[in-house]
Design a protein around this motif. Structure first.
Motif, PDB file in Angstrom:
ATOM      1  N   VAL A  46      -4.954   5.597  -2.697  1.00  0.00           N
ATOM      2  CA  VAL A  46      -4.182   6.757  -2.242  1.00  0.00           C
ATOM      3  C   VAL A  46      -4.578   7.920  -3.135  1.00  0.00           C
ATOM      4  O   VAL A  46      -4.524   7.832  -4.363  1.00  0.00           O
ATOM      5  CB  VAL A  46      -2.662   6.475  -2.286  1.00  0.00           C
ATOM      6  CG1 VAL A  46      -2.211   6.014  -3.650  1.00  0.00           C
ATOM      7  CG2 VAL A  46      -1.869   7.685  -1.847  1.00  0.00           C
ATOM      8  N   ALA A 103       0.914   5.486   1.319  1.00  0.00           N
ATOM      9  CA  ALA A 103       0.251   6.484   2.151  1.00  0.00           C
ATOM     10  C   ALA A 103       1.219   7.630   2.421  1.00  0.00           C
ATOM     11  O   ALA A 103       2.437   7.500   2.251  1.00  0.00           O
ATOM     12  CB  ALA A 103      -0.228   5.861   3.459  1.00  0.00           C
ATOM     13  N   HIS A 117      -7.817   0.353  -0.649  1.00  0.00           N
ATOM     14  CA  HIS A 117      -7.133   1.416   0.101  1.00  0.00           C
ATOM     15  C   HIS A 117      -6.500   2.389  -0.895  1.00  0.00           C
ATOM     16  O   HIS A 117      -5.273   2.452  -1.037  1.00  0.00           O
ATOM     17  CB  HIS A 117      -6.063   0.827   1.023  1.00  0.00           C
ATOM     18  CG  HIS A 117      -6.600  -0.127   2.033  1.00  0.00           C
ATOM     19  ND1 HIS A 117      -7.216   0.279   3.203  1.00  0.00           N
ATOM     20  CD2 HIS A 117      -6.633  -1.496   2.041  1.00  0.00           C
ATOM     21  CE1 HIS A 117      -7.597  -0.785   3.894  1.00  0.00           C
ATOM     22  NE2 HIS A 117      -7.249  -1.879   3.213  1.00  0.00           N
ATOM     23  N   LYS A 171      -4.060   8.063   3.848  1.00  0.00           N
ATOM     24  CA  LYS A 171      -4.262   7.697   2.440  1.00  0.00           C
ATOM     25  C   LYS A 171      -4.645   8.905   1.594  1.00  0.00           C
ATOM     26  O   LYS A 171      -4.462   8.893   0.380  1.00  0.00           O
ATOM     27  CB  LYS A 171      -5.329   6.599   2.342  1.00  0.00           C
ATOM     28  CG  LYS A 171      -4.898   5.271   2.949  1.00  0.00           C
ATOM     29  CD  LYS A 171      -5.989   4.239   2.856  1.00  0.00           C
ATOM     30  CE  LYS A 171      -7.092   4.471   3.882  1.00  0.00           C
ATOM     31  NZ  LYS A 171      -8.107   3.389   3.874  1.00  0.00           N
ATOM     32  N   GLU A 172      -5.176   9.932   2.221  1.00  0.00           N
ATOM     33  CA  GLU A 172      -5.549  11.168   1.530  1.00  0.00           C
ATOM     34  C   GLU A 172      -4.433  12.199   1.723  1.00  0.00           C
ATOM     35  O   GLU A 172      -4.142  12.622   2.850  1.00  0.00           O
ATOM     36  CB  GLU A 172      -6.878  11.702   2.066  1.00  0.00           C
ATOM     37  CG  GLU A 172      -7.231  13.111   1.643  1.00  0.00           C
ATOM     38  CD  GLU A 172      -7.262  13.302   0.124  1.00  0.00           C
ATOM     39  OE1 GLU A 172      -6.731  14.307  -0.357  1.00  0.00           O
ATOM     40  OE2 GLU A 172      -7.820  12.417  -0.577  1.00  0.00           O
ATOM     41  N   LEU A 178       0.847  -1.183   0.000  1.00  0.00           N
ATOM     42  CA  LEU A 178       0.000   0.000   0.000  1.00  0.00           C
ATOM     43  C   LEU A 178       0.886   1.238   0.000  1.00  0.00           C
ATOM     44  O   LEU A 178       2.084   1.159   0.316  1.00  0.00           O
ATOM     45  CB  LEU A 178      -0.901   0.016   1.246  1.00  0.00           C
ATOM     46  CG  LEU A 178      -1.761  -1.217   1.503  1.00  0.00           C
ATOM     47  CD1 LEU A 178      -2.447  -1.094   2.858  1.00  0.00           C
ATOM     48  CD2 LEU A 178      -2.797  -1.390   0.389  1.00  0.00           C
TER      49      LEU A 178
END
Length: 1006
Positions: free
Chosen positions: A702, A567, A700, A603-604, A565
């Motif tokens: 990004v 982030a 998830h 993630k934002e 992932l």
């Protein structure tokens, strides 16, 4: 310097005597036959080396002297050392196809030089073998002969004559008249550097031996520790790690090795066990000593190279200066120093770390960023370890009004600040009173921590912009002149400020490089955010991260399709000075831990960029980037349900599950306008077709402002670079010198033989008139000179330089008496040099190419006084034209050896012809008295490992040098120099440059 001052100096030194350097073990009790080169043994060692996939090389110099090289293509080195680490250590490593090369020199014609126990053999002792190791980069599998010679020497040619100071003062005075000052600019008081003459780039020589950022540290390790560690291994049957730890304890306690080993045997065994376990994540080289029998010979080249590769692979675990194991619980990506102030001083002040100049030229944006962030951290009062202490900095009294007030941290729900844990700098000593000296400066280390921060900020403020430094360093100067130095850019900048700049760069243990290619940038980000490649953590962190990814894929089906992932992590600008050195930790809290302990990621992107990437309250005014906000984009293992929290933020406790990939920096942007004066706004970057993108997990996503971003595969750039280097690589064939070793058969004469005699004089004085004292006798199997020619030695060209006996004899008929003092050690050393000189002269294919000549008929009058001719200068040089016009065949030198040779340097002087003095328009680094203005001929620059033929080459280069003015003959060229003239000129040059003259020089020359 006036004549009275010169006379006074001579009077002060006239009473100095030599302190004889007598090593009795160097003198045989009678005529001793010394076997030197065992070709069969060298062949066996070379064959064993090739079996380990390393490339040996044999480099023969004049006489019996030779060096041995070992090399490995960098592309193959990348199989054991992660490419990201190689790039972080020095970008030059992967800049082209090349080899990591170890050069073993100063064998004194002896092989093998070591016995089975790792100590020097008796033959090596007698001939003065003292191994030296050089580490560098070569295009071919071994360096060229000339470059290997230069690498084995550590001196440099001094290109500024004693009389240059007069010229420099005149140039400065003239320059001040044309400098323009911009009183309204930010650079008030800074003079524009004078334009320097450009020089054309020379074509690159394939035989070059180039140093890189870790060369000096590795050479120091090899020279100081390698043989000692080998001896301890052989004695106590330890591995590398155990023997290194034992050596460290021996040097720390000054106890006998046997006593320490008995007391702490388990400690050393445990160190070896720990290193064996390390091989799970780190590829270490073969150990040639592991299964070696007690009486088996040591393969020196292979053992040395394996040790070098091992320490290079583990270099971040050891202090780069003292080479002891670091005690930190954190391992950095780049090598660093321990907490010793002495190590810190050598690392920063003596440039034992990365090359600041190289980084400024090739990576100026990163240097600008590092300095700006350091300025922010210092100004806002948060900068801590590492601090620039132990560097001997002298700074003015800092302004105490600039100490920022102490504020309580505002608690923000959701994010924990990171911790400062990592390689510590020397802790500040208990504060002493800051005392201002006569220079208006005081010791930085005496300041309190708040005032240290203010001083750092003030020193950075005094620096010129990085772009100005880059332009200054890139100025091309005439061939042979010294490269531009940073300190010469602005004389108003204190030395402490330049040291602070070096500290800002060298203390950064992460890898930072701005991404300028659109294909490699993260797509969907605001162009106002600069993007940097960002790696932090141990060299094996990538391997540990990938291992964690594989483990996740074995247990989670979603991870099989989406292994990782991405982030964001935001933090205040002032914190990034520490983050880029230590990574993302979480032991100290400044913003609260609403969702548990760990590293917080979002993630934002707008959350990190807006709320947590707080702007700095100050910025470095000279910065081109002017950073205001920083955010990291990290890759994490795709096991969110095993995180401390995964909603609304990722909170990750296991830091080895996190790999920083990008650093996003918001700063000043250049505004451009169209023809109508309307601002041109760059669009958000779209996807690229050239670089593969990361397959992101849709569960998830990004995003930035709720818009998906696209991330290029972070390993693509380095993988593509490594692939390009692999495709460029072409394996070189062994040259003729190597084939003399590989093709050797026992039917050939195995060894050359030297006869060394001594006399029965009990007082150590030698009969220097006995030619047999230094005659060279070939072995019985060696062919005579005539037979050697018949067997293939080429005859010299018909147009070769010819010796003129009459010219030389007329010059030396009134020569001053030779030296009368001698010592056994000096006699053997001079004998060795004489033998090497005569052999090199006899075997030379062309005297013109050799460039010097030693008349055999003048050899033997006295061992400590030589006559050497220097000839065959480039015909285009003014000095060559002058000699041709006056029908002069050569420049005749006298060389006088002191009784402390080779500890002390010999004295070189020109007898004839007479050169035009510098004050009358001459040059060529010849003093007004005919001596040579070079530091390597003084106590400061001389090393016992130097050989006479190499020094003659350096002198010829100095005479051939056209800067600052070419050498020319005087109108009274036919008048020989007197000895007192040479001595006076030598002392004047030494006094001008601050060089130390050898003790007893007056007695040697008079």
């Amino acid at each position: 310097m006036s004549e009275s001052q010169e006379a006074e100096m001579e009077d002060e030194e006239s009473g100095d005597d030599y302190d004889p350097y007598d090593v009795e073990e160097l003198v045989a009790a009678s005529a001793a036959k010394i076997a030197t080169l065992d070709r069969q043994r060298l062949q066996n060692d070379f064959i064993e080396t090739i079996a380990t996939n390393y490339r040996p090389g044999f480099i023969r110099f004049g006489g019996d002297d030779f060096s041995v090289s070992m090399s490995l293509p960098i592309t193959e080195l990348a199989d054991s050392i992660p490419p990201r680490a190689l790039m972080a250590w020095d970008r030059r490593l992967l800049s082209r196809s090349q080899h990591l090369t170890l050069l073993i020199s100063n064998l004194r014609g002896v092989y093998p030089p070591l016995g089975a126990d790792g100590t020097y053999t008796s033959v090596a002792h007698r001939l003065g073998t003292a191994l030296t190791f050089q580490v560098g980069l070569t295009s071919r599998y071994k360096p060229g002969k000339d470059f290997a010679k230069d690498a084995a020497r550590t001196f440099g040619l001094i290109l500024q004559d004693a009389e240059d100071d007069l010229r420099i003062q005149a140039e400065k005075a003239a320059a001040l008249e044309i400098f323009e000052f911009d009183y309204n600019s930010d650079h008030f008081g800074e003079a524009a550097p004078p334009a320097l003459a450009l020089a054309e780039d020379e074509p690159e020589d394939e035989g070059r031996f180039d140093r890189f950022s870790l060369s000096s540290a590795l050479e120091s390790l090899m020279d100081q520790a390698f043989l000692k560690v080998v001896q301890l291994r052989r004695k106590f049957k330890l591995g590398w790690a155990g023997a290194e730890l034992l050596l460290s304890d021996i040097e720390r306690t000054q106890k006998k090795s046997e006593d320490i080993y008995q007391e702490m045997q388990n400690k050393f065994i445990a160190a070896d066990k720990e290193e064996r376990e390390l091989t799970r994540t780190t590829v270490l080289p073969h150990d040639p000593l592991l299964d070696l029998g007690k009486n088996d010979g040591i393969n020196l080249p292979l053992t040395a190279f394996c040790y070098l590769i091992r320490r290079l692979s583990l270099c971040t675990r050891y202090c780069i200066v003292c080479h002891n194991r670091l005690a930190n619980d954190y391992e950095a990506l780049k090598p660093y120093v321990c907490d010793s102030k002495l190590c810190a001083y050598q690392y920063y002040s003596l440039n034992r770390g990365p090359s600041l100049e190289y980084e400024i030229i090739h990576n100026p944006q990163t240097v600008d960023l590092l300095v700006s962030i350091a300025h922010s951290a210092a100004t806002e009062g948060v900068i801590e370890d590492p601090l620039p202490v132990g560097m001997g900095l002298r700074v003015p009294q800092p302004d105490s009004n600039k100490i920022p007030p102490v504020h309580n941290h505002r608690v923000m729900p959701g994010f924990a600040a990171r911790v400062q844990v990592g390689p510590a700098s020397p802790a500040p000593a208990p504060q002493r009173e800051f005392t201002i000296g006569s220079d208006g400066l005081g010791d930085f280390d005496d300041l309190s921590l708040p005032l240290m921060r203010v001083s750092i900020s003030e020193m950075i403020d005094s620096l010129p912009p990085i772009d100005d430094m880059k332009k200054h360093l890139e100025r091309k100067v005439k061939a042979g002149k010294s490269k531009p130095k940073l300190k010469d850019l602005d004389p108003n900048v204190l030395p402490a400020a330049w040291s602070i700049l070096r500290w800002c760069v060298a203390s950064c243990t992460s890898y930072l490089e701005e991404i300028t290619s659109g294909d490699e940038r993260v797509h969907g980000l605001d162009p106002a955010w600069r993007q940097f490649r960002f790696s932090v953590g141990a060299p094996d962190a990538e391997a540990k991260f990938k291992a964690s990814v594989r483990e996740s894929q074995a247990t989670d089906k979603n991870a099989q399709q989406y292994p990782s992932l991405y982030a964001f992590h935001g933090s205040a600008l002032k914190n990034w000075h520490s983050i880029i050195r230590h990574g993302l930790w979480y032991r100290q809290v400044t913003n609260g831990r609403a969702y548990g302990d760990g590293v917080y990621l979002a993630k934002e992107g707008s959350i990190s960029m807006g709320t947590y990437a707080q702007s700095g309250r100050s910025t470095w005014s000279k910065s081109k980037i002017c950073p205001t906000n920083c955010v990291a984009l990290a890759e994490v293992v795709n096991l969110p349900f095993q995180f401390v929290s995964h909603n609304p933020y990722f909170v990750i406790k296991d830091t080895h599950w996190i790999m920083c990939r990008y650093l996003l920096v918001k700063g000043m942007t250049e505004i451009t306008y169209d023809a109508q004066g309307v601002e041109i706004v760059a669009p958000l970057m779209g996807p690229s077709l050239g670089v593969p993108l990361v397959n992101l997990d849709p569960k998830h996503p990004v995003t930035l402002s709720n818009r998906a971003i696209q991330i290029p595969e972070p390993s693509y750039q380095i993988d593509a670079l490594l692939q390009a280097r692999t495709q460029e690589y072409e394996r070189d064939e062994n040259d003729d010198e190597d084939f003399t070793i590989f093709a050797y058969t026992a039917a050939q004469p195995e060894r050359e033989v030297i006869e060394v005699h001594d006399d029965d004089d009990d007082d150590g004085q030698f009969d220097l008139d006995d030619d047999d004292d230094y005659n060279v006798r070939p072995s019985k199997a060696a062919p005579s000179k005539g037979k050697a020619r018949a067997l293939g030695q080429p005859a010299r060209p018909a147009d070769d330089w010819k010796h003129d006996p009459e010219w030389v004899n007329n010059t030396v008929e009134n020569l001053m008496p030779p030296p009368v003092d001698s010592t056994p050690s000096a006699t053997m050393a001079v004998q060795r040099e004489l033998r090497a000189m005569l052999k090199e002269q006899e075997s030379a294919k062309s005297l013109k190419e050799l460039g010097w000549y030693m008349p055999p008929d003048l050899v033997g009058d006295n061992l400590f006084q030589w006559i050497v001719e220097m000839h065959s200068f480039d015909e285009t040089l003014p000095i060559a034209k002058d000699m041709r016009a006056r029908n002069l065949n050569s420049i005749i030198f006298e060389i006088r050896f002191p009784p402390s040779f080779p500890i002390a340097p010999p004295f070189f002087r020109i007898i004839t012809p007479r050169f035009l003095p510098f004050i009358h328009g001459g040059g060529g680094h010849v003093t007004g008295g005919g001596s040579i203005c070079m530091d390597l001929l003084t106590s400061d620059g001389w090393l016992p490992s130097y050989n006479i033929s190499s020094i003659l080459l350096q002198i010829k280069l100095a005479i051939s040098n056209l800067d600052p003015r070419p050498a020319r003959l005087a109108s009274n060229f036919h008048q020989p120099y007197e000895v007192h003239e040479a001595l006076t000129g030598y002392k004047r040059a030494a006094a001008t440059h601050g060089w130390q003259v050898p003790v007893g020089i007056d007695k040697l020359v008079r």
